[in-house]
Design an enzyme around this catalytic site. Structure first.
Site, short mmCIF file in Angstrom:
data_model
loop_
_atom_site.label_atom_id
_atom_site.label_comp_id
_atom_site.label_asym_id
_atom_site.label_seq_id
_atom_site.Cartn_x
_atom_site.Cartn_y
_atom_site.Cartn_z
N LYS A 94 4.83 -2.23 8.45
CA LYS A 94 5.93 -1.47 7.88
C LYS A 94 7.19 -2.33 8.01
CE LYS A 94 7.69 3.28 8.09
NZ LYS A 94 7.60 4.55 8.83
N ILE A 140 0.82 -1.22 0.00
CA ILE A 140 0.00 0.00 0.00
C ILE A 140 0.85 1.27 0.00
CG2 ILE A 140 -2.03 -1.04 1.06
CD1 ILE A 140 -1.12 -0.02 3.75
N GLY A 141 2.17 1.13 0.12
CA GLY A 141 3.00 2.33 0.10
C GLY A 141 4.47 2.00 0.26
N ASP A 194 8.58 15.98 10.17
CA ASP A 194 8.25 15.71 8.76
C ASP A 194 6.75 15.91 8.54
OD1 ASP A 194 8.78 15.10 6.14
OD2 ASP A 194 8.56 12.95 6.41
N GLY A 231 8.28 4.00 1.56
CA GLY A 231 8.97 5.16 2.09
C GLY A 231 10.45 5.08 1.82
N GLY A 232 11.20 6.00 2.36
CA GLY A 232 12.63 6.02 2.12
C GLY A 232 13.33 4.82 2.74
N MET A 233 12.83 4.36 3.88
CA MET A 233 13.49 3.28 4.59
C MET A 233 12.70 1.98 4.58
SD MET A 233 14.68 5.51 7.90
CE MET A 233 14.44 4.09 8.92
N ALA A 234 11.38 2.05 4.38
CA ALA A 234 10.55 0.87 4.55
C ALA A 234 9.42 0.83 3.55
CB ALA A 234 9.99 0.83 5.98
#
Length: 762
Positions: free
Chosen positions: A46, A23-24, A140, A26-29
């Site tokens: 995550k 579903i998505g 953030d 990120g930069g790390m996960a």
């Protein structure tokens, strides 16, 4: 990443979290939708990316993230259910949010209604206040990290780069990730940040919701970051005039470049928003510096940039990325400072080079040819004519004046006949025949002021704002115009005024208020009360109702006590008797003597004010020592009487009890007048163990009733006639069996007695 994604689908983590879909990322996960088999619910998982799983630094950061956000429990923050750390995978199990990001919502809606904007903002601030109180700064905050549910609930997510402040004097830095559009100036400079950095980001989001666009934008991250540090944003009301002034002030205060001038806590910002919600016309008069219109000089400098500067921009982009990709060791503050200082020095040096190169470029152009003069055969250098009048241009730059193509627009910022915009940037070489398009101000738009009289001040204010005018509300007393309605305006209706003009709106407070001492109305007739109310200039509300104390047409109650102070014209409610009594209900409890068990059966007759209302038979062998409960009701004062008649012994007949019941007030008063438990007494039995007729003969008491005792003995001598003499025992069963004798006793007790006496008389 795609391979990892494909490999994870269908896997079950820790034997309970079944991965369903991606579903998505990120930069790390990567983030997956999963099902918690144990709890039978959908969750989000995550999982740290493979390329970072082997890095101790990233593992530390990932674990710190989970520890930090696991401490948070708030309805506006995504919940953390579980964490898993093993050799193969590092993951966090969290609440699954079925909604869209605030960024997506803004993109579909464009400009949000200001009420919706503050509704979302307050929820974000509540989430941040909860985190800040626990030493966690998000760092953030952006519309992509705010989720919107279908019911309007906001959920703040991704505290992945938050720094967890364990001590007030020590701030540990995590890797700064996220959109530069929302970054605070101090964060852009690489300085230490605190809760106020989140406040700045919230201000940027509020600006975006109210205007439909971000305050700072550009082609590179560096150019946007520099704007955050140096450039003042355009005022929101210049973009969307429908924004209330107080809300604009709140937005700009949150966006102050100096953290000391911002709201210091989320609570402070929420407090101002609450004041604004109560009074949308409020003006805080902060007078901050968070917004201004971009000057012509800034436009000139931007226009002066050439393709030769692209390489420098690329270098700055790389430097910016390097600066915020640098890993900070949370246990070594000194290393952080040592590592940051050279980078900042390099950044400042490169910025200085950029400024020097730009200045050199402009200087070279100026030296070669002055604006308005030829730079070669048939060429001119375009001057900066922003904010110059047409007359000044004609005098100073006659060579370009004839080439001007003018478009006129109304403006409250530029005077009439002054240039608002020029299509060709200043300092650019053009041919002497080039057409130059410019926008010239016609001054503020002239508006005919509407007639606002007899409108509420809210409607009047709305109409003025729609006409691009400002409302100044002035409250005055007026005997004729209803409170909160407009009396007149200044300038008057149908006047021609400029856009942005402040219009004084005179609003009625209603009639002048004069205090009145409330008189005593209780005890007066209705007519007398109406006369007195008219004299005092009070309005009466008459309500008729039953009352036991006052006669018909008399006031027995008033809702405002006498001697109270109210205003002329206020309403007073009076209760007036309609001549009927109020019926109240109560229970009358009568105790029966405990020593009457052997006295047989009794008829109990009940009277209300002398009229019999009921009767019943009670066997004392069953009822002795118990109580009788009689429901009583009425109005005024009533007398209840209870008489008894014994089935076998007339000497036990008589008045047993009498009560006076006062129904005058709601609290019923019962007063005992008479109570004769002595009426109940045991029958005397001379030979209680035999059944011989003489011992049990009730007729022994009958001779006085029939008077001829001399003739009675022969009647009782013959054995044949003894059965009647011994019949009293036969009559005893009815005494002990009430059902057999109850029908005649309850139906006609008087006739039963007559029948009982008739045989002896015969």
């Amino acid at each position: 990443m795609e391979n990892m994604t494909d490999n994870m689908i269908g896997k079950r983590l820790d034997g309970r979290y079944e991965i369903l879909e991606v579903i998505g990322a990120g930069g790390m996960a990567d983030i997956y939708k999963a099902k918690d088999i144990t709890e039978d619910k959908v969750v989000a998982v995550k999982i740290l990316k493979n390329e970072f799983a082997g890095s101790e630094d990233f593992l530390r950061r990932f674990r710190n993230e989970s520890k930090a956000i696991a401490l948070l429990s708030h309805p506006n923050i995504v919940k953390i259910f579980d964490v898993g750390f093993n050799d193969d995978l590092q993951f966090i199990v969290m609440e699954y949010i079925d909604g869209i990001s605030l960024a997506e919502f803004i993109e579909t809606q464009g400009v949000l209604k200001w009420k919706d904007a503050i509704y979302f903002t307050v929820q974000i601030l509540r989430a941040l206040q909860h985190a800040h109180d626990r030493g966690i700064v998000h760092r953030d905050i952006k519309s992509q990290n705010v989720m919107l549910l279908s019911d309007g609930t906001i959920k703040v997510m991704d505290f992945g780069i938050a720094r967890f402040n364990r001590e007030s004097d020590k701030t540990l830095s995590e890797k700064t990730i996220g959109s530069v559009h929302y970054i605070s100036p101090e964060q852009a400079r690489g300085e230490m940040t605190d809760e106020r950095s989140d406040i700045y980001s919230v201000g940027i989001m509020l600006y975006e919701m109210l205007t439909g666009r971000k305050p700072f934008d550009g082609e590179t991250a560096v150019s946007i970051a520099i704007q955050h540090m140096q450039t003042q944003a355009k005022k929101p009301r210049d973009i969307n005039p429908s924004i209330p002034e107080g809300l604009e002030e709140i937005t700009l205060k949150a966006m102050e470049k100096d953290p000391a001038m911002r709201y210091q806590t989320a609570g402070e910002m929420m407090s101002d928003i609450e004041q604004f919600k109560k009074d949308p016309s409020i003006v805080f008069e902060y007078g901050g510096t968070a917004a201004a219109t971009v000057s012509g000089d800034t436009q000139t400098m931007e226009s002066a940039k050439t393709d030769d500067d692209d390489e420098l921009d690329d270098e700055l982009d790389n430097l910016y990325d390097d600066l915020y990709d640098e890993d900070d060791d949370e246990e070594e503050d000194e290393e952080i400072e040592e590592r940051r200082s050279p980078l900042l020095s390099i950044l400042l040096a490169l910025l200085s080079i950029f400024v020097i190169m730009t200045a050199w470029l402009i200087f070279s152009i100026v030296n070669n040819s002055l604006p308005g003069e030829t730079s070669g055969a048939g060429e001119l250098i375009m001057p900066n004519i922003i904010n110059m009048s047409l007359e000044e241009i004609q005098e100073k730059y006659p060579d370009i004046y004839d080439n001007l193509v003018i478009t006129r627009k109304n403006s409250t910022e530029y005077e009439a006949d002054h240039v608002m915009d020029q299509e060709i940037p200043a300092n650019r070489a053009i041919k002497s025949t080039t057409t130059i398009k410019i926008v010239v101000s016609d001054g503020p738009k002239q508006i005919e002021l509407e007639d606002l009289s007899n409108l509420t001040y809210e409607d009047a204010k709305y109409k003025l704002e729609k006409q691009e005018l400002k409302a100044k509300i002035i409250k005055v007393d007026d005997e004729e115009v209803q409170a909160n309605y407009v009396i007149r305006t200044e300038p008057p209706a149908h006047s021609m005024v400029k856009a942005g003009t402040e219009v004084k709106v005179y609003v009625s407070n209603g009639k002048s208020e004069f205090p009145v001492n409330v008189p005593k109305f209780v005890g007066l007739t209705r007519e007398e009360a109406e006369e007195l109310a008219a004299e005092k200039k009070l309005v009466l509300k008459i309500v008729e109702a039953p009352n036991n104390e006052y006669e018909e047409g008399i006031v027995f109650e008033q809702n405002i006590p006498e001697n109270s102070l109210i205003n002329e014209g206020d309403e007073v409610e009076l209760m007036v008797s309609n001549g009927e009594n109020v019926n109240y209900e109560e229970e009358l409890v009568i105790e029966l003597p405990a020593d009457a068990a052997d006295t047989g059966s009794f008829f109990f007759q009940y009277f209300k004010d002398g009229l019999q209302i009921n009767q019943e038979m009670r066997d004392m062998s069953v009822n002795a020592g118990k109580s009788i409960t009689i429901p009583v009701e009425g109005s005024g004062v009533v007398t209840y009487t209870i008489k008894i008649e014994n089935y076998d012994d007339e000497s036990l007949n008589g008045l047993f009890a009498e009560y006076r019941v006062d129904f005058t007030n709601e609290e019923v008063v019962i007063e005992q007048i008479a109570y004769n438990p002595g009426l109940f007494k045991e029958l005397k039995i001379e030979v209680p163990e035999t059944t011989e007729p003489p011992a049990t003969e009730p007729p022994a008491t009958e001779p006085p009733a029939t008077e001829p005792p001399a003739t009675e003995p022969p009647a009782t001598e013959p054995p044949a006639t003894e059965p009647p003499a011994t019949e009293p025992p036969a009559t005893e069963p009815p005494a002990t069996e009430p059902p057999a004798t109850e029908p005649p006793a309850t139906e006609v007790p008087a006739s039963d007695e007559a029948q009982a006496e008739a045989p002896p008389a015969e």
